[in-house]
Design an enzyme around this catalytic site. Structure first.
Site, PDB file in Angstrom:
ATOM      1  N   ILE A  97      19.110  47.880 -17.556  1.00  0.00           N
ATOM      2  CA  ILE A  97      20.345  47.609 -16.804  1.00  0.00           C
ATOM      3  C   ILE A  97      20.048  47.945 -15.356  1.00  0.00           C
ATOM      4  O   ILE A  97      19.510  49.000 -15.043  1.00  0.00           O
ATOM      5  CB  ILE A  97      21.530  48.447 -17.325  1.00  0.00           C
ATOM      6  N   MET A 130      19.858  54.110  -9.479  1.00  0.00           N
ATOM      7  CA  MET A 130      18.798  54.106 -10.487  1.00  0.00           C
ATOM      8  C   MET A 130      19.232  53.251 -11.677  1.00  0.00           C
ATOM      9  O   MET A 130      20.400  53.217 -12.045  1.00  0.00           O
ATOM     10  CB  MET A 130      18.502  55.523 -10.952  1.00  0.00           C
ATOM     11  N   CYS A 131      18.293  52.604 -12.275  1.00  0.00           N
ATOM     12  CA  CYS A 131      18.571  51.718 -13.394  1.00  0.00           C
ATOM     13  C   CYS A 131      18.494  52.497 -14.699  1.00  0.00           C
ATOM     14  O   CYS A 131      18.172  53.669 -14.735  1.00  0.00           O
ATOM     15  CB  CYS A 131      17.546  50.586 -13.416  1.00  0.00           C
ATOM     16  N   GLN A 132      18.793  51.805 -15.774  1.00  0.00           N
ATOM     17  CA  GLN A 132      18.703  52.396 -17.111  1.00  0.00           C
ATOM     18  C   GLN A 132      17.678  51.613 -17.922  1.00  0.00           C
ATOM     19  O   GLN A 132      17.719  50.382 -17.955  1.00  0.00           O
ATOM     20  CB  GLN A 132      20.058  52.295 -17.819  1.00  0.00           C
ATOM     21  N   ASN A 183      12.300  51.287 -13.636  1.00  0.00           N
ATOM     22  CA  ASN A 183      13.405  52.059 -13.071  1.00  0.00           C
ATOM     23  C   ASN A 183      12.805  52.942 -11.997  1.00  0.00           C
ATOM     24  O   ASN A 183      11.934  53.774 -12.294  1.00  0.00           O
ATOM     25  CB  ASN A 183      14.050  52.851 -14.226  1.00  0.00           C
TER      26      ASN A 183
END
Lengths: 268, 268
Positions: free
Chosen positions: A78, A1-3, A108
């Site tokens: 990110i 998972m992204c931020q 995300n």
């Protein structure tokens, strides 16, 4: 998972403090090291810094952390790659122009089998589900409203309907801004805080850095910060319910709407 | 008048040396201090660095000068404002997406009373004649070819016809790239050089800096650099005739066409 990281303010504000903690999540305090990006609105103009390298070791991230760019709307991301290889064309945030304004989008999550029909008005350059969702969303907005930007309440209602459609394909946390408003969808995980007078000290979760906002702000300043996880350990971050779409403007929440049925998911 | 810089190569190459000289023209060795910008293609992705501050004192320019980004197509611009205030939304290069590719555009000149009809598919965000010309150009390309990118020779022919139309409104030096080709229009002033084996030393005009390309290159490398004025004082830059449109690809000239009548303006 992204931020994800977003900021929406009533006066142009620099994001150096929040970005310092956020930057550490790209390969230092967290594993999201498949590139990062940040977009700043300055009036109607935008500046986007993208880097397919981990943010914790990126010279571009170092510039962003040290160089105060004042903005009323910021979106950062990110990446932990799920769909689309590591590469600049797959690095968020993405940008397109609609109604003579730039639109910035970061996602995300993971959309499965999301392959909508695109009419050619907005076409993905990379291979992510995220950019595809963004292009379809803008295409639908233009189809609905034509060449003229609608009132913001109409825009939010349309965005709500489109978010419902896309969210049926999977996890769809996103941040979207046209420089006036910042829209945030909490599909599974998103938190926010509104900082306003009386301002106090804040201490980062990801690095041992403290800032005293009372010495940096004016009494009328209002800053909403939205992030996948709280960035500070001594402030009251609000968890955004799963399945809620939020409209931020001038540093505060204007409206939120549920994007899933069920009483426990109804937006506040 | 603004300053343009373009680079088109057959292998990803960094522009640090050329940018070092170019950067000095934004407020140090020349008067163009109303902002600057540079766009790099890396595959299909792009990175754009923009700053409304003079390039000679910009921390972002300092990063670009020191951080080698390898690219096959680069477009940079230093602005002397003619139309549109100093501000990020009026800072070149501009970017839009067409046919699933990013397009980058920078202009040097002044178009008088250029107010074409725009159908809403590409709308300027700022107030420059330059962004208006870029939007109209992409709109016309999409109208002509629909949702599918044409062959490059067809694209170049269409671009030639559109350049003729816009150039009738005034000075229209421009650089345009989609990441594959770089197109350059010499309306009044533009020069270029193709660097290839045997590589030698080059010395900047604007700063006392020398680079030995023979130690940095491979024998098959080929790099075309296009600039408003020659960047080095010991190489043979070629002046591009007034009223000529050029197609660069893989570091060399593929074709050039005249955009004005008269034998002295016929392209070589």
């Amino acid at each position: 998972m992204c931020q994800l990281l977003g900021m929406n303010c009533n006066v142009p504000t620099d994001i150096c403090f929040s970005f310092t903690g956020f930057q550490a999540r790209g390969g230092a305090t967290d594993v999201h090291s498949d590139g990062w990006g940040i977009a700043f609105f300055e009036g109607k103009g935008t500046r986007i810094f993208l880097d397919p390298q981990p943010s914790c070791s990126s010279p571009v991230a170092e510039l962003v952390r040290a160089y105060p760019i004042r903005s009323k709307n910021v979106i950062a991301h990110i990446r932990k790659a799920t769909q689309g290889a590591i590469g600049l064309e797959n690095t968020h945030p993405f940008m397109r122009e609609l109604w003579g304004r730039y639109w910035i989008f970061a996602h995300n999550g993971n959309l499965l089998n999301f392959a909508p029909e695109l009419d050619g008005s907005f076409v993905p350059v990379g291979l992510t589900d995220s950019e595809r969702a963004f292009c379809w969303l803008l295409q639908q907005l233009r189809q609905r409203f034509g060449s003229n930007s609608p009132a913001r309440s109409e825009l939010f209602a349309a965005l709500h309907a489109l978010t419902l459609e896309i969210a049926s394909y999977g996890e769809f946390n996103f941040l979207l801004s046209n420089g006036d408003c910042l829209f945030a969808h909490a599909s599974t995980q998103l938190t926010y805080i509104v900082r306003q007078a009386p301002f106090t000290q804040a201490h980062l979760n990801d690095q041992d850095v403290t800032v005293d906002f009372s010495s940096l702000t004016s009494p009328d300043d209002r800053v909403a910060v939205i992030a996948t996880q709280p960035l500070t350990d001594n402030e009251a971050w609000l968890s955004m319910a799963r399945g809620t779409l939020w409209w931020f403007e001038e540093g505060e929440v204007v409206q939120s709407l549920a994007t899933r049925p069920g009483p426990e998911r109804k937006a506040g």
